[in-house]
Design a protein around this motif. Structure first.
Motif, mmCIF file in Angstrom:
data_model
loop_
_atom_site.group_PDB
_atom_site.id
_atom_site.type_symbol
_atom_site.label_atom_id
_atom_site.label_comp_id
_atom_site.label_asym_id
_atom_site.label_seq_id
_atom_site.Cartn_x
_atom_site.Cartn_y
_atom_site.Cartn_z
ATOM 1 N N MET A 1 44.460 30.096 40.193
ATOM 2 C CA MET A 1 44.093 31.138 41.139
ATOM 3 C C MET A 1 43.931 32.447 40.384
ATOM 4 O O MET A 1 44.871 32.983 39.807
ATOM 5 C CB MET A 1 45.186 31.287 42.210
ATOM 6 N N ARG A 2 42.695 32.940 40.369
ATOM 7 C CA ARG A 2 42.400 34.200 39.722
ATOM 8 C C ARG A 2 41.280 34.871 40.511
ATOM 9 O O ARG A 2 40.321 34.224 40.928
ATOM 10 C CB ARG A 2 41.967 33.971 38.268
ATOM 11 N N PHE A 3 41.418 36.189 40.720
ATOM 12 C CA PHE A 3 40.425 36.926 41.481
ATOM 13 C C PHE A 3 39.655 37.855 40.552
ATOM 14 O O PHE A 3 40.247 38.531 39.707
ATOM 15 C CB PHE A 3 41.090 37.743 42.598
ATOM 16 N N THR A 4 38.335 37.875 40.711
ATOM 17 C CA THR A 4 37.488 38.757 39.916
ATOM 18 C C THR A 4 36.488 39.469 40.824
ATOM 19 O O THR A 4 36.229 39.025 41.958
ATOM 20 C CB THR A 4 36.705 37.991 38.833
ATOM 21 N N TRP A 5 35.935 40.549 40.302
ATOM 22 C CA TRP A 5 34.855 41.253 41.006
ATOM 23 C C TRP A 5 33.539 40.846 40.356
ATOM 24 O O TRP A 5 33.291 41.136 39.209
ATOM 25 C CB TRP A 5 35.062 42.769 40.915
ATOM 26 N N ARG A 6 32.732 40.100 41.116
ATOM 27 C CA ARG A 6 31.435 39.622 40.646
ATOM 28 C C ARG A 6 31.552 38.854 39.329
ATOM 29 O O ARG A 6 30.707 38.977 38.441
ATOM 30 C CB ARG A 6 30.448 40.777 40.516
ATOM 31 N N LEU A 7 32.623 38.075 39.217
ATOM 32 C CA LEU A 7 32.867 37.194 38.072
ATOM 33 C C LEU A 7 33.022 37.968 36.758
ATOM 34 O O LEU A 7 32.885 37.393 35.676
ATOM 35 C CB LEU A 7 31.740 36.166 37.925
ATOM 36 N N LYS A 8 33.334 39.262 36.847
ATOM 37 C CA LYS A 8 33.445 40.070 35.638
ATOM 38 C C LYS A 8 34.834 40.678 35.517
ATOM 39 O O LYS A 8 35.651 40.249 34.709
ATOM 40 C CB LYS A 8 32.375 41.173 35.630
ATOM 41 N N GLU A 9 35.153 41.670 36.338
ATOM 42 C CA GLU A 9 36.427 42.377 36.232
ATOM 43 C C GLU A 9 37.512 41.671 37.037
ATOM 44 O O GLU A 9 37.258 41.168 38.133
ATOM 45 C CB GLU A 9 36.282 43.811 36.756
ATOM 46 N N SER A 10 38.728 41.661 36.489
ATOM 47 C CA SER A 10 39.857 41.075 37.207
ATOM 48 C C SER A 10 40.260 41.974 38.370
ATOM 49 O O SER A 10 40.229 43.205 38.258
ATOM 50 C CB SER A 10 41.052 40.894 36.274
ATOM 51 N N VAL A 11 40.628 41.364 39.473
ATOM 52 C CA VAL A 11 41.163 42.076 40.631
ATOM 53 C C VAL A 11 42.614 41.633 40.793
ATOM 54 O O VAL A 11 42.884 40.448 41.005
ATOM 55 C CB VAL A 11 40.362 41.764 41.912
ATOM 56 N N VAL A 12 43.548 42.583 40.680
ATOM 57 C CA VAL A 12 44.965 42.214 40.674
ATOM 58 C C VAL A 12 45.751 42.820 41.829
ATOM 59 O O VAL A 12 46.966 42.644 41.912
ATOM 60 C CB VAL A 12 45.632 42.623 39.337
ATOM 61 N N SER A 13 45.067 43.521 42.733
ATOM 62 C CA SER A 13 45.781 44.122 43.856
ATOM 63 C C SER A 13 44.820 44.350 45.018
ATOM 64 O O SER A 13 43.591 44.397 44.849
ATOM 65 C CB SER A 13 46.415 45.457 43.446
ATOM 66 N N TYR A 14 45.395 44.518 46.196
ATOM 67 C CA TYR A 14 44.616 44.842 47.384
ATOM 68 C C TYR A 14 43.890 46.176 47.198
ATOM 69 O O TYR A 14 42.700 46.312 47.519
ATOM 70 C CB TYR A 14 45.553 44.901 48.591
ATOM 71 N N GLU A 15 44.616 47.158 46.632
ATOM 72 C CA GLU A 15 44.016 48.465 46.411
ATOM 73 C C GLU A 15 42.843 48.374 45.435
ATOM 74 O O GLU A 15 41.812 49.041 45.601
ATOM 75 C CB GLU A 15 45.067 49.445 45.885
ATOM 76 N N GLY A 16 43.008 47.545 44.391
ATOM 77 C CA GLY A 16 41.926 47.370 43.428
ATOM 78 C C GLY A 16 40.694 46.739 44.051
ATOM 79 O O GLY A 16 39.553 47.085 43.697
ATOM 80 N N TRP A 17 40.907 45.814 44.983
ATOM 81 C CA TRP A 17 39.798 45.199 45.706
ATOM 82 C C TRP A 17 39.092 46.264 46.557
ATOM 83 O O TRP A 17 37.871 46.435 46.486
ATOM 84 C CB TRP A 17 40.334 44.074 46.578
#
Length: 256
Positions: A1-17
């Motif tokens: 389980m890993r979240f990224t923005w447009r398959l580039k930058e990592s997203v590690v928090s709700y605020e970051g999203w």
């Protein structure tokens, strides 16, 4: 389980999203922010676990709400996990015990727990509270005793939470155990009470593991593996133990 923005930058928090949502789509109650809110828990969890290679790429297999785990052989007194996850990471099978907090305290102190037990004894009732605490201290804080004021000032919920995470890992045959505090900052929470909890968690790290936990609330963190003596049974020292924290800010107005 890993979240990224447009398959580039990592997203590690709700605020970051939310910070990446286009202004035209960033309105409360609409789909973009609602999606981020709905998935905030997994995002924050993945962000915390990303600090350790062995915990990367968690694949969740089960999620049990209010699961209970016995961490000793005494009747009653089981650890009540707000949410217990089992799954597989790069480092093998893992469990994550999540303790959810807004600004509620981490329960009574060890001192208060013992005082309550003594009142029961004074009334002629039976209790194994002192024996349970001695077992926890011996397994988790072998360099201190119940006579130590720093131990007496610890929050019992943090001790039992870590013990429950390790015991759940043993029960599920997992190599890794994570005790994660997931804090929610809302319009109904108070700064002073959140600071109290942060102080209690900081004292827990110093007293139990001789370690200063990270002070930041904005970025999820995870520390470990942490050394503990164990007891050879439910609290096996062969389990790799981690303590983590993630904070989700859902305020719609300024801090209070």
């Amino acid at each position: 389980m890993r979240f990224t923005w447009r398959l580039k930058e990592s997203v590690v928090s709700y605020e970051g999203w939310c910070s990446r949502i286009a202004e035209k789509d960033d309105a409360p109650g609409r789909s973009a922010r609602s999606l981020a809110m709905a998935w905030a828990g997994p995002v924050c969890l993945a962000g915390a676990l990303s600090h350790h290679a062995d915990l990367l790429d968690l694949c969740i297999e089960t999620a049990a709400v209010e699961a209970q785990t016995a961490f000793d052989s005494f009747p009653g007194g089981k650890r009540n996990h707000d949410l217990l996850l089992t799954g597989v990471t790069r480092g093998g099978k893992a469990i994550v015990s999540i303790e959810s907090k807004a600004d509620e305290e981490f329960g009574q102190t060890v001192r208060q727990y013992l005082a309550g037990a003594q009142k029961k004894l004074d009334r002629g009732e039976t209790t194994n509270a002192r024996e349970r605490l001695e077992g926890l201290v011996n397994a988790l804080i072998d360099h201190r005793t119940l006579a130590d004021d720093q131990v007496l000032d610890l929050r019992y919920q943090l001790l039992s939470g870590v013990a429950g995470a390790v015991a759940a890992a043993v029960e599920h045959g997992a190599a890794n155990a994570v005790f994660l505090v997931h804090e929610f900052v809302t319009d109904e929470t108070a700064v002073a009470l959140r600071q109290r909890n942060a102080s209690d968690l900081h004292s827990f790290g110093l007293t139990v593991f001789d370690l200063e936990f990270p002070a930041t609330a904005e970025v999820p963190w995870c520390v470990g593996p942490l050394r503990f003596a164990g007891n050879g049974e439910r609290l096996s020292s062969n389990v790799k133990l981690y303590v983590a924290k993630a904070t989700t800010d859902w305020r719609t107005r300024g801090d209070t």
